[in-house]
Enzyme design. Sequence first.
Site, PDB file in Angstrom:
ATOM      1  N   CYS A 218       0.812  -1.223   0.000  1.00  0.00           N
ATOM      2  CA  CYS A 218       0.000   0.000   0.000  1.00  0.00           C
ATOM      3  C   CYS A 218       0.846   1.274   0.000  1.00  0.00           C
ATOM      4  O   CYS A 218       0.647   2.170  -0.822  1.00  0.00           O
ATOM      5  CB  CYS A 218      -0.974  -0.010   1.172  1.00  0.00           C
ATOM      6  SG  CYS A 218      -0.215   0.026   2.821  1.00  0.00           S
TER       7      CYS A 218
ATOM      8  N   HIS B 105      -2.577   1.148   6.788  1.00  0.00           N
ATOM      9  CA  HIS B 105      -2.973   1.064   5.384  1.00  0.00           C
ATOM     10  C   HIS B 105      -3.196   2.466   4.834  1.00  0.00           C
ATOM     11  O   HIS B 105      -3.560   3.390   5.556  1.00  0.00           O
ATOM     12  CB  HIS B 105      -4.256   0.235   5.236  1.00  0.00           C
ATOM     13  CG  HIS B 105      -4.567  -0.097   3.808  1.00  0.00           C
ATOM     14  ND1 HIS B 105      -3.785  -0.943   3.052  1.00  0.00           N
ATOM     15  CD2 HIS B 105      -5.570   0.326   2.983  1.00  0.00           C
ATOM     16  CE1 HIS B 105      -4.287  -1.050   1.836  1.00  0.00           C
ATOM     17  NE2 HIS B 105      -5.367  -0.280   1.754  1.00  0.00           N
TER      18      HIS B 105
ATOM     19  N   HIS C 107      -5.798   1.696  -4.433  1.00  0.00           N
ATOM     20  CA  HIS C 107      -4.904   1.185  -3.394  1.00  0.00           C
ATOM     21  C   HIS C 107      -4.480  -0.242  -3.705  1.00  0.00           C
ATOM     22  O   HIS C 107      -5.070  -0.918  -4.554  1.00  0.00           O
ATOM     23  CB  HIS C 107      -5.570   1.268  -2.009  1.00  0.00           C
ATOM     24  CG  HIS C 107      -6.711   0.312  -1.798  1.00  0.00           C
ATOM     25  ND1 HIS C 107      -7.009  -0.239  -0.568  1.00  0.00           N
ATOM     26  CD2 HIS C 107      -7.650  -0.186  -2.655  1.00  0.00           C
ATOM     27  CE1 HIS C 107      -8.066  -1.029  -0.674  1.00  0.00           C
ATOM     28  NE2 HIS C 107      -8.474  -1.013  -1.918  1.00  0.00           N
TER      29      HIS C 107
END
Length: 382
Positions: free
Chosen positions: A294, A342, A354
């Site tokens: 990420c 994240h 993402h």
Amino acid sequence: MASQHRKPRSAGSRVAGIRTPALATAALTSVALLSQTANAAPSDDGKPSLEEVEKKVDDLYRQAESATEKYNAAKEKTTKQRKRVDTLLDDVAQRTQKLNEAREELGSFAAAQYRTGASAPDTATFLLADSPQDYFDQTQLMSRLTDRQKGAVDDYFTEQSATMRKRQEATESLATLTDTQGDLKTAKATVQKKLGDARELLSQLTAQEKARLAAIEKQKQEEAARKAAELARQQAAEQAAQQQSADTTGTAGSSTSTTDSSYATKAEKALAFARAQIGKPYVWGATGPDSYDCSGLTQAAWKAAGVTLPRTTYDQVNAGTTVSLADAQPGDLVFFYDDISHVGLYIGNGMMIHAPKPGAYVREESIYYDGESAIHSVVRPA
């Protein structure tokens, strides 16, 4: 360790309410929903219930996500430390060469004195001294050295002192490098174990349970899309109101417009890069070009726009200005969970690009993919 990279979040940075620390994984959250309609009690054969599987797997993926960021931090630190060690060792080698050259010059003076029987102080005495200071203390001898000899002695002492310092620095840096390599190895092993344990637990689900999970996942995605559309309407209404107010009062500042325009130009480049990565696999610790995790994706996207972001989510969350979710603009970074494990790249209308998790691919998805409470903060990096 990477735990030092975690930055405390200021009061009020939470976007929405109190939330559970559950890791955003579509399938795993679906397991929790499924447990509401399935028998949650352990079976007679000792197998864990769906509820127990969901909780355990959720914990494992969460630990793996945090360990991934620790791995990223340790890897970055190791790379920097290795470069420092290499630089120091090169410097030591160069200084050692100069020291040898200075010693050879002093040796030539000693040889000349021996051949001529000169009454000048014996340079060999210097070469055999226990320490440079022992020789320097003999001031009566130093006063009899020629200018050239004095220069050679000074050069030798200077190079010897500098070489000793650099050797010590190199020794200390090598010890630090060993420590960081150990941290890197530990973080890597942790990620691999957590992911392996999670896969093992999920493999215990039956085909029927997996099919039901897929149906529930579809419902979850539809709800996330609905929330994204709702946010898009709210943002559009707010922007229209602001524009109307500016048109009425004539208070729109040129500097603000210039700033927004500059950011939009950079964000467009970052988003274009991110879109080009859609379909590439998530691989923990990866920074491209074939796969990403990420924070690796957001770092690479903004690098394409000429903006340097730190490697980890813990640092990226502090690499810009925090804005409200209602004010989020394309290109902003959206962070998730209390441990900031994240991050995604906002593209507008409640959506983001993402790299979700192991086994998934870079994709567009609602920022509500794990519920509104999972959103930690929004940061504008440039």
